[in-house]
Design a protein around this motif. Structure first.
Motif, PDB file in Angstrom:
ATOM      1  N   ARG A   1      -7.656 -19.519  16.712  1.00 11.90           N
ATOM      2  CA  ARG A   1      -8.253 -18.263  16.227  1.00 11.90           C
ATOM      3  C   ARG A   1      -7.451 -17.617  15.104  1.00 11.90           C
ATOM      4  NH1 ARG A   1     -10.859 -15.192  21.515  1.00 11.90           N
ATOM      5  NH2 ARG A   1     -12.313 -16.869  22.074  1.00 11.90           N
ATOM      6  N   PRO A   2      -6.124 -17.395  15.268  1.00  9.91           N
ATOM      7  CA  PRO A   2      -5.389 -16.844  14.124  1.00  9.91           C
ATOM      8  C   PRO A   2      -5.398 -17.772  12.920  1.00  9.91           C
ATOM      9  CG  PRO A   2      -3.889 -17.482  15.890  1.00  9.91           C
ATOM     10  CD  PRO A   2      -5.261 -17.520  16.446  1.00  9.91           C
ATOM     11  N   ALA A   3      -5.437 -19.086  13.168  1.00 11.33           N
ATOM     12  CA  ALA A   3      -5.495 -20.019  12.044  1.00 11.33           C
ATOM     13  C   ALA A   3      -6.807 -19.857  11.279  1.00 11.33           C
ATOM     14  CB  ALA A   3      -5.341 -21.448  12.544  1.00 11.33           C
ATOM     15  N   SER A   4      -7.920 -19.734  12.026  1.00  9.57           N
ATOM     16  CA  SER A   4      -9.212 -19.539  11.361  1.00  9.57           C
ATOM     17  C   SER A   4      -9.239 -18.214  10.616  1.00  9.57           C
ATOM     18  CB  SER A   4     -10.340 -19.593  12.395  1.00  9.57           C
ATOM     19  OG  SER A   4     -10.379 -20.850  13.031  1.00  9.57           O
ATOM     20  N   LEU A   5      -8.678 -17.171  11.261  1.00  9.07           N
ATOM     21  CA  LEU A   5      -8.615 -15.876  10.597  1.00  9.07           C
ATOM     22  C   LEU A   5      -7.763 -15.953   9.336  1.00  9.07           C
ATOM     23  CD1 LEU A   5      -9.190 -12.832  10.560  1.00  9.07           C
ATOM     24  CD2 LEU A   5      -7.163 -12.529  12.017  1.00  9.07           C
ATOM     25  N   GLY A   6      -6.635 -16.680   9.420  1.00  9.55           N
ATOM     26  CA  GLY A   6      -5.770 -16.810   8.258  1.00  9.55           C
ATOM     27  C   GLY A   6      -6.449 -17.523   7.114  1.00  9.55           C
ATOM     28  N   ARG A   7      -7.158 -18.608   7.435  1.00  8.28           N
ATOM     29  CA  ARG A   7      -7.852 -19.328   6.366  1.00  8.28           C
ATOM     30  C   ARG A   7      -8.935 -18.465   5.738  1.00  8.28           C
ATOM     31  NH1 ARG A   7      -6.908 -23.919   9.888  1.00  8.28           N
ATOM     32  NH2 ARG A   7      -8.780 -23.426  11.076  1.00  8.28           N
ATOM     33  N   ALA A   8      -9.648 -17.707   6.585  1.00  9.03           N
ATOM     34  CA  ALA A   8     -10.706 -16.841   6.055  1.00  9.03           C
ATOM     35  C   ALA A   8     -10.122 -15.751   5.165  1.00  9.03           C
ATOM     36  CB  ALA A   8     -11.489 -16.219   7.213  1.00  9.03           C
ATOM     37  N   LEU A   9      -9.029 -15.120   5.613  1.00  7.86           N
ATOM     38  CA  LEU A   9      -8.402 -14.077   4.807  1.00  7.86           C
ATOM     39  C   LEU A   9      -7.854 -14.647   3.500  1.00  7.86           C
ATOM     40  CD1 LEU A   9      -6.462 -11.971   7.480  1.00  7.86           C
ATOM     41  CD2 LEU A   9      -8.492 -11.286   6.182  1.00  7.86           C
ATOM     42  N   ALA A  10      -7.253 -15.838   3.578  1.00  8.67           N
ATOM     43  CA  ALA A  10      -6.697 -16.437   2.369  1.00  8.67           C
ATOM     44  C   ALA A  10      -7.793 -16.744   1.353  1.00  8.67           C
ATOM     45  CB  ALA A  10      -5.919 -17.693   2.725  1.00  8.67           C
ATOM     46  N   ALA A  11      -8.884 -17.346   1.821  1.00  8.99           N
ATOM     47  CA  ALA A  11      -9.969 -17.693   0.902  1.00  8.99           C
ATOM     48  C   ALA A  11     -10.625 -16.443   0.331  1.00  8.99           C
ATOM     49  CB  ALA A  11     -10.999 -18.561   1.618  1.00  8.99           C
ATOM     50  N   ALA A  12     -10.937 -15.466   1.205  1.00  7.40           N
ATOM     51  CA  ALA A  12     -11.582 -14.244   0.729  1.00  7.40           C
ATOM     52  C   ALA A  12     -10.648 -13.445  -0.166  1.00  7.40           C
ATOM     53  CB  ALA A  12     -12.027 -13.406   1.926  1.00  7.40           C
ATOM     54  N   GLY A  13      -9.360 -13.353   0.235  1.00 12.61           N
ATOM     55  CA  GLY A  13      -8.414 -12.615  -0.582  1.00 12.61           C
ATOM     56  C   GLY A  13      -8.189 -13.247  -1.934  1.00 12.61           C
ATOM     57  N   GLY A  14      -8.122 -14.592  -1.967  1.00 14.92           N
ATOM     58  CA  GLY A  14      -7.985 -15.254  -3.265  1.00 14.92           C
ATOM     59  C   GLY A  14      -9.179 -15.004  -4.163  1.00 14.92           C
ATOM     60  N   ALA A  15     -10.385 -15.041  -3.576  1.00 12.93           N
ATOM     61  CA  ALA A  15     -11.587 -14.769  -4.365  1.00 12.93           C
ATOM     62  C   ALA A  15     -11.601 -13.328  -4.870  1.00 12.93           C
ATOM     63  CB  ALA A  15     -12.830 -15.053  -3.531  1.00 12.93           C
ATOM     64  N   LEU A  16     -11.205 -12.372  -4.014  1.00 11.10           N
ATOM     65  CA  LEU A  16     -11.150 -10.974  -4.436  1.00 11.10           C
ATOM     66  C   LEU A  16     -10.095 -10.759  -5.522  1.00 11.10           C
ATOM     67  CD1 LEU A  16     -11.497  -9.075  -1.031  1.00 11.10           C
ATOM     68  CD2 LEU A  16     -13.181  -9.185  -2.887  1.00 11.10           C
ATOM     69  N   THR A  17      -8.963 -11.421  -5.380  1.00  8.34           N
ATOM     70  CA  THR A  17      -7.923 -11.306  -6.406  1.00  8.34           C
ATOM     71  C   THR A  17      -8.418 -11.823  -7.745  1.00  8.34           C
ATOM     72  OG1 THR A  17      -6.207 -11.576  -4.710  1.00  8.34           O
ATOM     73  CG2 THR A  17      -5.563 -11.938  -6.991  1.00  8.34           C
ATOM     74  N   ALA A  18      -9.102 -12.953  -7.722  1.00 10.91           N
ATOM     75  CA  ALA A  18      -9.661 -13.494  -8.967  1.00 10.91           C
ATOM     76  C   ALA A  18     -10.736 -12.568  -9.529  1.00 10.91           C
ATOM     77  CB  ALA A  18     -10.223 -14.893  -8.718  1.00 10.91           C
ATOM     78  N   ALA A  19     -11.590 -12.012  -8.653  1.00 11.84           N
ATOM     79  CA  ALA A  19     -12.666 -11.128  -9.121  1.00 11.84           C
ATOM     80  C   ALA A  19     -12.126  -9.824  -9.674  1.00 11.84           C
ATOM     81  CB  ALA A  19     -13.632 -10.853  -7.969  1.00 11.84           C
ATOM     82  N   SER A  20     -10.954  -9.381  -9.205  1.00 12.57           N
ATOM     83  CA  SER A  20     -10.410  -8.098  -9.682  1.00 12.57           C
ATOM     84  C   SER A  20     -10.007  -8.152 -11.146  1.00 12.57           C
ATOM     85  CB  SER A  20      -9.193  -7.718  -8.836  1.00 12.57           C
ATOM     86  OG  SER A  20      -8.114  -8.607  -9.059  1.00 12.57           O
ATOM     87  N   THR A  21      -9.895  -9.342 -11.707  1.00  9.12           N
ATOM     88  CA  THR A  21      -9.529  -9.449 -13.124  1.00  9.12           C
ATOM     89  C   THR A  21     -10.701  -9.175 -14.051  1.00  9.12           C
ATOM     90  OG1 THR A  21      -9.982 -11.838 -13.152  1.00  9.12           O
ATOM     91  CG2 THR A  21      -7.769 -11.140 -12.551  1.00  9.12           C
ATOM     92  N   LEU A  22     -11.887  -8.992 -13.478  1.00 12.57           N
ATOM     93  CA  LEU A  22     -13.071  -8.730 -14.299  1.00 12.57           C
ATOM     94  C   LEU A  22     -13.334  -7.254 -14.504  1.00 12.57           C
ATOM     95  CD1 LEU A  22     -15.443 -11.435 -12.770  1.00 12.57           C
ATOM     96  CD2 LEU A  22     -13.918 -11.631 -14.754  1.00 12.57           C
ATOM     97  N   VAL A  23     -12.436  -6.393 -13.997  1.00  9.77           N
ATOM     98  CA  VAL A  23     -12.551  -4.955 -14.214  1.00  9.77           C
ATOM     99  C   VAL A  23     -11.292  -4.470 -14.912  1.00  9.77           C
ATOM    100  CG1 VAL A  23     -14.084  -4.557 -12.248  1.00  9.77           C
ATOM    101  CG2 VAL A  23     -11.616  -4.479 -11.914  1.00  9.77           C
ATOM    102  N   ALA A  24     -11.395  -3.301 -15.539  1.00 10.49           N
ATOM    103  CA  ALA A  24     -10.273  -2.771 -16.315  1.00 10.49           C
ATOM    104  C   ALA A  24      -9.142  -2.329 -15.397  1.00 10.49           C
ATOM    105  CB  ALA A  24     -10.745  -1.598 -17.174  1.00 10.49           C
ATOM    106  N   TRP A  25      -7.897  -2.595 -15.827  1.00 10.46           N
ATOM    107  CA  TRP A  25      -6.728  -2.189 -15.065  1.00 10.46           C
ATOM    108  C   TRP A  25      -6.054  -0.952 -15.659  1.00 10.46           C
ATOM    109  CZ3 TRP A  25      -3.627  -7.184 -13.441  1.00 10.46           C
ATOM    110  CH2 TRP A  25      -4.436  -7.955 -12.587  1.00 10.46           C
ATOM    111  N   THR A  26      -6.330  -0.676 -16.915  1.00 12.65           N
ATOM    112  CA  THR A  26      -5.771   0.504 -17.547  1.00 12.65           C
ATOM    113  C   THR A  26      -6.767   1.026 -18.571  1.00 12.65           C
ATOM    114  OG1 THR A  26      -3.831   1.411 -18.699  1.00 12.65           O
ATOM    115  CG2 THR A  26      -4.556  -0.778 -19.353  1.00 12.65           C
ATOM    116  N   TRP A  27      -6.497   2.210 -19.090  1.00 13.99           N
ATOM    117  CA  TRP A  27      -7.491   2.870 -19.952  1.00 13.99           C
ATOM    118  C   TRP A  27      -7.209   2.695 -21.436  1.00 13.99           C
ATOM    119  CZ3 TRP A  27      -5.714   6.628 -23.329  1.00 13.99           C
ATOM    120  CH2 TRP A  27      -4.395   7.060 -23.107  1.00 13.99           C
ATOM    121  N   THR A  28      -6.011   2.223 -21.804  1.00 13.37           N
ATOM    122  CA  THR A  28      -5.643   2.156 -23.215  1.00 13.37           C
ATOM    123  C   THR A  28      -5.231   0.737 -23.586  1.00 13.37           C
ATOM    124  OG1 THR A  28      -3.997   2.887 -24.858  1.00 13.37           O
ATOM    125  CG2 THR A  28      -3.319   2.926 -22.547  1.00 13.37           C
ATOM    126  N   PRO A  29      -5.613   0.271 -24.769  1.00 19.49           N
ATOM    127  CA  PRO A  29      -5.191  -1.065 -25.221  1.00 19.49           C
ATOM    128  C   PRO A  29      -3.742  -1.098 -25.701  1.00 19.49           C
ATOM    129  CG  PRO A  29      -6.578  -0.045 -26.881  1.00 19.49           C
ATOM    130  CD  PRO A  29      -6.590   0.873 -25.703  1.00 19.49           C
TER     131      PRO A  29
END
Length: 565
Positions: free
Chosen positions: A24-52
């Motif tokens: 169970r913790p192994a399945s949870l870990g794999r799910a969190l790792a996969a979802a977290g990696g996808a969210l981390t990659a998706a977060s690069t598609l939004v602005a991180w700061t307001w000025t260039p």
């Protein structure tokens, strides 16, 4: 008849404990790792700061830029390793040696570069108020795969045996690896400041993760089976670098890296194969450079002659070899620290001598502190290296021309190193390095072989010095010292060999590239460079005592000795 009734007290029922399956913790870990990696990659598609104003322009929505590209790469690697940990068909190849450690390293790489970006934005722009919600979302998302990765159990001791691929597929993988290496190098050399620091963080964690996943070992096995193809693919990728659109500034960096790497590879003959600690090796580079300056038609040359390039290369290599023989013959009978002190003295004597041969303190040969300026550009078979040439529709400037020339020199030095290292002489050098007393007892003439190593290393440095003299237009004595702010110097050359991996081909090349780029790119850390360099040395010696690229022969000997003990 009396009937005795025995009353038995019934024990209370034990509470029912529901065991938690370790899956169970192994399945949870794999799910969190996969979802977290996808969210981390998706977060690069939004602005991180307001000025260039922050390098890389992190204000664009829908497209990553700057440090976001590095976070995207770490997130995708995390997802790939998580899918391999799940055992998803078509992704198990990504982690043949185990997914847990590799997944942790990829996740930590994403966490490190993302939080570095948030911290750099706050520091550079004057406060965390300059971080947009997208930046905080990325920082939070990067924590999720780390938590998931550390919930996974350790990898099994027996790694997965990779499936045998057809030859054409292996050749394609080698070509793809060479192309990926070119892409990574081109991106890294084009970054500055905070972007380069983030690149180092990402590349370090990614390389460690790929090694733990078993992919680097798999690639090493492929290159060993197809050595000719691997060498050709690497050479083609290096030749393609000037055609990637890089400007002359980056081309000049590439030329100097090749010069530094070639000299480090020559030092590897002395230190890595023969085990001789040479602290004045940079003097041989200076001998070759001054020889080329004197015979290549420089207006300030005391000799006043102009030899063709091939003759200047031979002169630089032969004079450096002669100096190696003259210095090595009386000094190689001492060992260890004494040899290091003698070679250090030779390096200082060379620098002082060329400073004094100025026509005042001595005869006017080297021009003294001013050196020999106005060294003309090379002309080889009618090809002027100082002019711009258009090849395949791409204009190649002066430094691009010299990059291709220096690449040829480096390739020759690599071939010489490989052939000598695999020869009878190379095996004798290794025997002397491991135990000189035992090698001498077995009939090896240690003095003769050490002198050959010293002379060969000096000749290779002299050849590189001939090209350096023409690239820099002038030769001055300041760079040829034991330690200094700018490589190449003896301390940085020795560090490149040790950090990269003694006795290997790729080790000094990688070490030289890193040690040349880091001081130049991280100018904002100029006051802390030595401290950062010391920390890097400590960490490397702790986690990679054999260097970034370990010598396979030495590692096998160590493993055999450990098994015997």
């Amino acid at each position: 008849m009396n009937t005795v009734t025995r009353l038995t007290k019934t024990a209370p029922a034990a509470p029912v404990v529901q065991e938690v399956s370790p899956a169970r913790p192994a399945s949870l870990g794999r799910a969190l790792a996969a979802a977290g990696g996808a969210l981390t990659a998706a977060s690069t598609l939004v602005a991180w700061t307001w000025t260039p104003a922050f390098p890389g322009d992190l204000t664009v929505n829908g497209w990553p830029g700057g440090l976001q590209v590095l976070t995207l790469a770490s997130g995708l690697l995390t997802v790939l390793a998580a899918l391999g940990a799940y055992g998803v068909r078509g992704f198990r190849w990504a982690v043949p040696a185990g997914a847990t450690t590799a997944l942790r390293l990829f996740a930590l790489g994403g966490l490190a570069v993302t939080w570095f970006a948030v911290g750099a934005i706050s520091w550079t722009l004057g406060g965390s108020i300059n971080v947009e919600p997208g930046g905080w979302f990325a920082a939070a998302a990067s924590v999720v795969p780390v938590v998931g990765a550390f919930l996974l159990p350790q990898d099994p001791r027996v790694p997965l045996k990779p499936r045998q691929l057809p030859s054409w597929a292996e050749l394609l993988l080698i070509a793809a690896a060479a192309g990926a290496g070119l892409l990574v190098f081109t991106y890294g050399i084009g970054t500055e400041g905070e972007l380069f620091a983030g690149f180092l963080i990402t590349a370090g964690f990614a390389a460690a993760g790929l090694a733990k996943a078993g992919l680097l070992a798999r690639l090493t096995g492929l290159t060993a089976r197809h050595r000719t193809t691997a060498s050709a693919a690497t050479l083609v990728a290096a030749i393609a670098f000037p055609f990637t659109g890089s400007d002359e500034t980056y081309m000049s960096v590439g030329v100097n890296i090749l010069i530094f790497a070639t000299v480090a590879l020559g030092l590897n003959v002395v230190v890595g194969l023969a085990g001789l600690l040479d602290l004045g090796y940079v003097a041989f580079l200076g001998v070759g450079a001054y020889t080329a300056a004197l015979v290549s038609g420089a207006s300030a040359s005391a000799l006043g002659i102009h030899l063709p390039f091939w003759a200047a290369v031979l002169a630089g290599g032969l004079v450096s070899m002669l100096f190696g023989l003259l210095i090595g013959a009386p000094t190689l009978r001492v060992r260890g620290d004494y040899l290091a002190i003698v070679t250090l003295g030779f390096g200082e004597i060379f620098r002082i001598a060329v400073n004094n041969l100025d026509g005042k303190s001595g005869p006017n040969i080297t021009g003294g502190p001013g050196g020999i300026p106005n060294i003309p550009d090379l002309s080889l078979f009618g090809f002027d290296f100082g002019a711009t040439h258009v090849i395949a529709g791409v204009p190649l400037g002066r430094f691009a021309n010299y990059f291709l020339l220096m690449l040829l020199v480096t390739a020759v030095v690599v071939v010489v190193f490989q052939r000598v290292g695999e020869s009878r002489t190379g095996r004798a050098w290794v025997a002397i390095r491991e135990d000189e007393t035992a090698a001498t007892a077995m009939g090896i003439n240690s003095f003769k072989l050490k002198l050959i190593a010293f002379a060969l290393g000096a000749a290779l440095a002299g050849v590189a010095g001939t090209v350096q003299a023409h690239v820099s237009y002038a030769v001055v004595p300041d760079p040829y010292q034991f330690a200094g702010a700018v490589p190449p110097n003896s301390a940085f050359l020795l560090a490149a060999v040790v950090l990269g991996g003694t006795g290997t081909v790729a080790g000094p090349l990688i070490g030289a590239a890193l040690l040349y780029l880091i001081p130049m790119k991280l100018q904002f850390m100029q006051d802390y460079q030595l401290m950062a360099f010391g920390i890097a040395l400590i960490l490397l010696m702790r986690f990679r005592p054999d260097g970034l690229v370990a010598d396979r022969r030495k590692r096998m000997n160590d493993e055999a000795a450990g098994a015997t003990a």
